[in-house]
Design an enzyme around this catalytic site. Structure first.
Site, PDB file in Angstrom:
ATOM      1  N   SER A  31      24.992 -24.291  10.738  1.00 49.71           N
ATOM      2  CA  SER A  31      26.144 -23.796   9.960  1.00 49.71           C
ATOM      3  C   SER A  31      26.893 -22.688  10.687  1.00 49.71           C
ATOM      4  O   SER A  31      26.318 -21.656  11.028  1.00 49.71           O
ATOM      5  CB  SER A  31      25.666 -23.195   8.633  1.00 49.71           C
ATOM      6  OG  SER A  31      25.238 -24.195   7.775  1.00 49.71           O
ATOM      7  N   HIS A  62      30.812 -27.386   9.130  1.00 52.57           N
ATOM      8  CA  HIS A  62      30.138 -28.422   9.907  1.00 52.57           C
ATOM      9  C   HIS A  62      31.161 -29.438  10.378  1.00 52.57           C
ATOM     10  O   HIS A  62      31.740 -30.158   9.581  1.00 52.57           O
ATOM     11  CB  HIS A  62      29.091 -29.150   9.080  1.00 52.57           C
ATOM     12  CG  HIS A  62      27.923 -28.302   8.744  1.00 52.57           C
ATOM     13  ND1 HIS A  62      26.781 -28.259   9.499  1.00 52.57           N
ATOM     14  CD2 HIS A  62      27.731 -27.430   7.737  1.00 52.57           C
ATOM     15  CE1 HIS A  62      25.932 -27.415   8.955  1.00 52.57           C
ATOM     16  NE2 HIS A  62      26.485 -26.887   7.894  1.00 52.57           N
ATOM     17  N   HIS A  84      22.913 -33.107   5.866  1.00 53.69           N
ATOM     18  CA  HIS A  84      21.957 -32.415   4.998  1.00 53.69           C
ATOM     19  C   HIS A  84      21.550 -33.305   3.837  1.00 53.69           C
ATOM     20  O   HIS A  84      22.366 -34.065   3.311  1.00 53.69           O
ATOM     21  CB  HIS A  84      22.576 -31.136   4.422  1.00 53.69           C
ATOM     22  CG  HIS A  84      23.005 -30.162   5.449  1.00 53.69           C
ATOM     23  ND1 HIS A  84      24.234 -30.221   6.056  1.00 53.69           N
ATOM     24  CD2 HIS A  84      22.360 -29.091   5.989  1.00 53.69           C
ATOM     25  CE1 HIS A  84      24.325 -29.230   6.923  1.00 53.69           C
ATOM     26  NE2 HIS A  84      23.212 -28.538   6.909  1.00 53.69           N
ATOM     27  N   TYR A  86      21.079 -32.226   0.895  1.00 51.01           N
ATOM     28  CA  TYR A  86      21.817 -31.787  -0.306  1.00 51.01           C
ATOM     29  C   TYR A  86      23.214 -32.406  -0.433  1.00 51.01           C
ATOM     30  O   TYR A  86      23.841 -32.329  -1.484  1.00 51.01           O
ATOM     31  CB  TYR A  86      21.902 -30.253  -0.393  1.00 51.01           C
ATOM     32  CG  TYR A  86      22.654 -29.562   0.733  1.00 51.01           C
ATOM     33  CD1 TYR A  86      24.035 -29.670   0.870  1.00 51.01           C
ATOM     34  CD2 TYR A  86      21.975 -28.773   1.643  1.00 51.01           C
ATOM     35  CE1 TYR A  86      24.711 -29.044   1.894  1.00 51.01           C
ATOM     36  CE2 TYR A  86      22.643 -28.129   2.676  1.00 51.01           C
ATOM     37  CZ  TYR A  86      24.003 -28.269   2.796  1.00 51.01           C
ATOM     38  OH  TYR A  86      24.653 -27.650   3.820  1.00 51.01           O
ATOM     39  N   GLU A  87      23.691 -33.030   0.659  1.00 51.60           N
ATOM     40  CA  GLU A  87      24.988 -33.717   0.566  1.00 51.60           C
ATOM     41  C   GLU A  87      24.855 -35.024  -0.214  1.00 51.60           C
ATOM     42  O   GLU A  87      25.856 -35.638  -0.553  1.00 51.60           O
ATOM     43  CB  GLU A  87      25.512 -34.035   1.967  1.00 51.60           C
ATOM     44  CG  GLU A  87      25.928 -32.810   2.757  1.00 51.60           C
ATOM     45  CD  GLU A  87      26.179 -33.155   4.219  1.00 51.60           C
ATOM     46  OE1 GLU A  87      27.226 -33.749   4.517  1.00 51.60           O
ATOM     47  OE2 GLU A  87      25.319 -32.848   5.062  1.00 51.60           O
ATOM     48  N   ALA A 114      21.355 -21.808  10.476  1.00 53.16           N
ATOM     49  CA  ALA A 114      21.496 -20.504   9.831  1.00 53.16           C
ATOM     50  C   ALA A 114      20.388 -20.411   8.783  1.00 53.16           C
ATOM     51  O   ALA A 114      20.090 -21.394   8.116  1.00 53.16           O
ATOM     52  CB  ALA A 114      22.858 -20.408   9.170  1.00 53.16           C
ATOM     53  N   MET A 212      17.910 -24.980   4.774  1.00 52.99           N
ATOM     54  CA  MET A 212      18.100 -26.259   4.082  1.00 52.99           C
ATOM     55  C   MET A 212      18.203 -27.448   5.039  1.00 52.99           C
ATOM     56  O   MET A 212      18.775 -28.477   4.687  1.00 52.99           O
ATOM     57  CB  MET A 212      19.366 -26.190   3.215  1.00 52.99           C
ATOM     58  CG  MET A 212      19.356 -25.052   2.222  1.00 52.99           C
ATOM     59  SD  MET A 212      20.948 -24.919   1.383  1.00 52.99           S
ATOM     60  CE  MET A 212      20.810 -23.284   0.631  1.00 52.99           C
ATOM     61  N   SER A 213      17.685 -27.292   6.254  1.00 50.56           N
ATOM     62  CA  SER A 213      17.772 -28.411   7.212  1.00 50.56           C
ATOM     63  C   SER A 213      16.549 -28.415   8.119  1.00 50.56           C
ATOM     64  O   SER A 213      15.440 -28.190   7.645  1.00 50.56           O
ATOM     65  CB  SER A 213      19.062 -28.282   8.030  1.00 50.56           C
ATOM     66  OG  SER A 213      19.106 -27.061   8.727  1.00 50.56           O
ATOM     67  N   ASN A 236      21.267 -13.623   6.689  1.00 50.40           N
ATOM     68  CA  ASN A 236      21.056 -12.752   5.516  1.00 50.40           C
ATOM     69  C   ASN A 236      19.559 -12.605   5.274  1.00 50.40           C
ATOM     70  O   ASN A 236      18.760 -13.438   5.729  1.00 50.40           O
ATOM     71  CB  ASN A 236      21.704 -13.382   4.269  1.00 50.40           C
ATOM     72  CG  ASN A 236      21.190 -14.781   4.000  1.00 50.40           C
ATOM     73  OD1 ASN A 236      21.678 -15.762   4.589  1.00 50.40           O
ATOM     74  ND2 ASN A 236      20.188 -14.901   3.153  1.00 50.40           N
ATOM     75  N   HIS A 248      27.810 -19.171   0.713  1.00 47.27           N
ATOM     76  CA  HIS A 248      27.994 -19.975   1.930  1.00 47.27           C
ATOM     77  C   HIS A 248      29.027 -19.309   2.848  1.00 47.27           C
ATOM     78  O   HIS A 248      28.890 -19.348   4.069  1.00 47.27           O
ATOM     79  CB  HIS A 248      28.434 -21.400   1.560  1.00 47.27           C
ATOM     80  CG  HIS A 248      28.495 -22.335   2.743  1.00 47.27           C
ATOM     81  ND1 HIS A 248      27.383 -22.624   3.521  1.00 47.27           N
ATOM     82  CD2 HIS A 248      29.520 -23.037   3.281  1.00 47.27           C
ATOM     83  CE1 HIS A 248      27.751 -23.454   4.482  1.00 47.27           C
ATOM     84  NE2 HIS A 248      29.037 -23.724   4.366  1.00 47.27           N
TER      85      HIS A 248
HETATM   86  N1  HPA Z   1      18.449 -19.611   2.038  1.00 47.01           N
HETATM   87  C1  HPA Z   1      18.525 -20.898   2.428  1.00 47.01           C
HETATM   88  N2  HPA Z   1      19.325 -21.306   3.396  1.00 47.01           N
HETATM   89  C2  HPA Z   1      20.072 -20.392   4.035  1.00 47.01           C
HETATM   90  C3  HPA Z   1      20.036 -19.043   3.673  1.00 47.01           C
HETATM   91  C4  HPA Z   1      19.164 -18.627   2.621  1.00 47.01           C
HETATM   92  O1  HPA Z   1      19.079 -17.441   2.253  1.00 47.01           O
HETATM   93  N3  HPA Z   1      20.919 -18.379   4.482  1.00 47.01           N
HETATM   94  C5  HPA Z   1      21.446 -19.337   5.309  1.00 47.01           C
HETATM   95  N4  HPA Z   1      20.942 -20.534   5.038  1.00 47.01           N
END
Ligand code: HPA
Length: 273
Positions: A31, A62, A84, A86-87, A114, A212-213, A236, A248
Site C-alpha cells: 500500500s 494500489h 487482497h 478483503y476486495e 504497510a 491484511m496481505s 502506524n 487508510h
Molecule cells: N492494521 C492492519 N493493517 C494495516 C495497519 C494496521 O494497523 N496499518 C497498515 N496496514
C-alpha cells in the site's frame, strides 16, 4: 478452466509480450509503496486488466501493473499493486499471480506491505524484516486448490522467510541507517483495522506487526519452492497503542514518506540476492 490452465494462459500472454523474458526475482509493492521500484532497463509494463486470467486491483493506492526489466544484471518482475482477500476475491484466486511468477521461472520473491506495529521498537517509518508469520485469516489460498505442478500438498514452513536473505537485508538496512528489526507478521482479513483488544491479543500471540496481505502470497510461493524476503513497513502503531484513530489515508500518506527509503534499501539489496 483449472487454475493451471489459467496460469498457463497468463504465462503464454506474458511470454509473447516480453519475448520470453525469464525473471529470477519478483517484487510485490505494498500500500502506497508503488513508487519504490528501482529504475529498470528494457522495461516492459503490462496492465493486469490485459492479462488473461489475472485479477484486477480496485484499492486506492494500489496500481495494477506487471512490470518486467533488469536492474544491475538482475532480471526482475514487479507486481505494482496486489490483490487482497478483503476486495472479495476468492482466496484461491490469490494464488494465480504467484503461480504465474513460478511458471515464468521466478526463484525469489520480495514481498512488501504497510503494517501496524505492536512493538514499540518498530515505530512508524521503520521496517520489520519478516522472520515468520501467523495466519489469522481463517482461510488459505491452497485449500481445494492443489495441483502437483505447483508443489506438494503438504510442505514445511520452518523457514517461510529465507534466513540468509533476512540477515543480508538487516545488515543492508543498518548500513543505510534505516531502522529495522526482525519480527513476525500476523495476517488478518481486514478491511477494518483491529480493535484494541485484538491488538493486545495479537501481541500476546507473538506478533510484531499486523496487516491484511502477505500471508496468502507467501503460502503459495513456499509451496512451489520460491524463497521469500518480506519487508513490512510500519505506517502506524496498532489500535489502542496509537493515540489517534487509524485510516487508510494515513496508511497511504505514511507509506509515501517511506517510499524513498524503501527504494534505496531495495536498490542495495537486489544486487546481493
Ligand atoms: N492494521 C492492519 N493493517 C494495516 C495497519 C494496521 O494497523 N496499518 C497498515 N496496514
Amino acid at each position: 478452466m483449472t487454475q493451471l490452465q489459467k496460469v498457463k494462459k497468463a504465462v503464454a500472454f506474458i511470454h509473447k509480450k516480453t519475448k520470453n523474458f525469464k525473471p529470477e526475482i519478483a517484487f510485490i509493492t505494498g500500500s502506497g509503496l508503488a513508487g519504490a521500484i528501482p529504475p529498470l532497463e528494457n522495461k516492459i509494463t503490462l496492465s493486469y486488466a490485459d492479462i488473461p486470467g489475472f485479477l484486477q486491483s480496485g484499492v486506492p493506492g494500489h496500481t495494477g501493473n506487471l512490470i518486467f526489466g533488469t536492474y544491475k544484471g538482475k532480471k526482475l518482475m514487479v507486481m505494482q499493486g496486489r490483490f487482497h482477500y478483503y476486495e472479495g476475491h476468492p482466496m484461491k484466486d490469490l494464488a494465480i499471480s504467484i503461480r504465474t511468477m513460478f511458471l515464468l521461472g521466478v526463484e525469489k520473491l520480495i514481498v512488501s506491505a504497510a503494517v501496524g506495529s505492536l512493538d514499540l521498537q518498530l515505530p512508524p517509518g521503520s521496517v520489520c524484516v519478516l522472520n515468520d508469520h501467523i495466519n489469522f485469516m481463517a482461510n488459505n489460498p491452497l485449500i481445494g486448490n492443489h495441483d502437483k505442478a505447483f508443489g506438494p500438498m503438504f510442505f514445511d514452513l520452518s523457514e517461510a522467510y529465507d534466513k540468509k536473505m533476512r540477515k543480508m537485508a538487516m545488515d543492508t538496512a543498518k548500513k543505510l541507517k534505516i531502522k529495522a528489526k526482525e519480527g513476525c507478521y500476523l495476517a488478518v482479513t481486514g478491511p477494518n483495522f483491529e480493535t484494541p483488544a485484538e491488538i493486545r491479543a495479537f501481541k500476546k500471540l507473538g506478533a510484531s506487526v499486523v496487516g491484511m496481505s502477505v500471508v496468502p502470497e507467501v503460502l503459495v510461493a513456499r509451496q512451489c519452492g520460491i524463497a521469500v524476503l518480506g519487508f513490512a513497513w510500519v505506517t502506524n502503531f496498532g489500535c489502542g497503542i496509537s493515540k489517534t484513530p487509524l485510516s487508510h489515508e494515513q496508511t497511504i500518506s505514511e507509506s509515501k514518506k517511506i517510499e524513498g527509503k524503501f527504494k534505496s534499501l531495495l536498490e542495495a539489496v537486489l544486487p546481493k540476492i
